[in-house]
Design a protein around this motif. Structure first.
Motif, PDB file in Angstrom:
ATOM      1  N   ILE A 178      -2.400 -22.968 -33.228  1.00  0.00           N
ATOM      2  CA  ILE A 178      -2.539 -21.534 -32.205  1.00  0.00           C
ATOM      3  C   ILE A 178      -1.919 -20.645 -33.099  1.00  0.00           C
ATOM      4  O   ILE A 178      -2.116 -19.270 -32.692  1.00  0.00           O
ATOM      5  N   GLY A 179      -0.832 -20.854 -33.808  1.00  0.00           N
ATOM      6  CA  GLY A 179       0.064 -19.931 -34.574  1.00  0.00           C
ATOM      7  C   GLY A 179      -0.940 -18.917 -35.368  1.00  0.00           C
ATOM      8  O   GLY A 179      -0.412 -17.913 -35.767  1.00  0.00           O
ATOM      9  N   HIS A 180      -1.999 -19.568 -35.698  1.00  0.00           N
ATOM     10  CA  HIS A 180      -2.722 -18.708 -36.585  1.00  0.00           C
ATOM     11  C   HIS A 180      -3.648 -17.577 -35.864  1.00  0.00           C
ATOM     12  O   HIS A 180      -4.042 -16.667 -36.488  1.00  0.00           O
ATOM     13  N   PHE A 181      -3.499 -17.739 -34.597  1.00  0.00           N
ATOM     14  CA  PHE A 181      -4.318 -16.757 -33.646  1.00  0.00           C
ATOM     15  C   PHE A 181      -3.972 -15.254 -34.182  1.00  0.00           C
ATOM     16  O   PHE A 181      -4.962 -14.325 -34.164  1.00  0.00           O
ATOM     17  N   ALA A 213      -9.725 -18.791 -27.186  1.00  0.00           N
ATOM     18  CA  ALA A 213      -9.191 -19.258 -28.278  1.00  0.00           C
ATOM     19  C   ALA A 213      -8.399 -20.574 -27.643  1.00  0.00           C
ATOM     20  O   ALA A 213      -7.899 -20.396 -26.596  1.00  0.00           O
ATOM     21  N   PHE A 214      -8.398 -21.294 -28.684  1.00  0.00           N
ATOM     22  CA  PHE A 214      -7.731 -22.706 -28.304  1.00  0.00           C
ATOM     23  C   PHE A 214      -7.356 -23.374 -29.661  1.00  0.00           C
ATOM     24  O   PHE A 214      -8.087 -23.148 -30.645  1.00  0.00           O
ATOM     25  N   ALA A 215      -6.481 -24.224 -29.648  1.00  0.00           N
ATOM     26  CA  ALA A 215      -6.208 -25.398 -30.821  1.00  0.00           C
ATOM     27  C   ALA A 215      -6.729 -26.406 -30.749  1.00  0.00           C
ATOM     28  O   ALA A 215      -6.781 -27.155 -29.438  1.00  0.00           O
ATOM     29  N   SER A 216      -6.997 -27.025 -31.828  1.00  0.00           N
ATOM     30  CA  SER A 216      -7.502 -28.350 -31.779  1.00  0.00           C
ATOM     31  C   SER A 216      -6.700 -29.123 -33.048  1.00  0.00           C
ATOM     32  O   SER A 216      -6.677 -28.617 -33.947  1.00  0.00           O
TER      33      SER A 216
END
Length: 142
Positions: free
Chosen positions: A82-85, A109-112
């Motif tokens: 999620i730090g890539h957002f 938006a979410f992390a996987s």
């Protein structure tokens, strides 16, 4: 709602068990796109390159559906971290039409933990379809 047509863009990677997109009445549902090169199948190196390739793939599919980024209603971004957002959002903002020309799409938006193929980012969207099906559109098998 009944599925109408399968969208096929020659300049975007095809997935073996999914349609790149489906037009259903006046909506176009685009499957998840990553930073994969449509010719080589290779994932672009690094977050910026993957994001730019992912958006180019999305452009190709939207064009095959006779849509554009202006027709996007909802976008979903998935990240391996999620730090890539923030960085992806900056690139997405440069790619998007100017904010004062259209209403911005809704966004999720979410992390996987593991995106397909080791991708760092993936996008899918729902857009408003316009006009008749493009030449890249196939009728689904009956």
């Amino acid at each position: 709602m009944e599925k109408k047509v399968k969208i096929v863009a020659e300049t975007a990677p095809a997935l073996p068990n999914q349609s790149q997109a489906i037009r259903c009445e006046n909506l176009v549902y685009v499957s998840g796109q990553s930073g994969r090169d449509p010719v080589t199948g290779s994932l672009a190196e690094g977050l910026d390159a993957q994001t730019e390739r992912m958006l180019a793939n999305l452009d190709s599919i939207l064009a095959a559906a006779q849509c554009s980024k202006k027709d996007i209603v909802v976008v979903r971004l998935m990240f391996s971290d999620i730090g890539h957002f923030k960085r992806v959002d900056e690139i997405y903002a440069q790619w998007s039409p100017p904010r004062d020309t259209i209403p911005l799409p809704a966004c999720n938006a979410f992390a996987s933990k593991n995106l397909p193929g080791g991708a760092l980012v993936q996008i899918d969207d729902l857009g408003r379809g316009r006009g008749a099906p493009a030449s890249g559109v196939e009728n689904p098998p009956r």
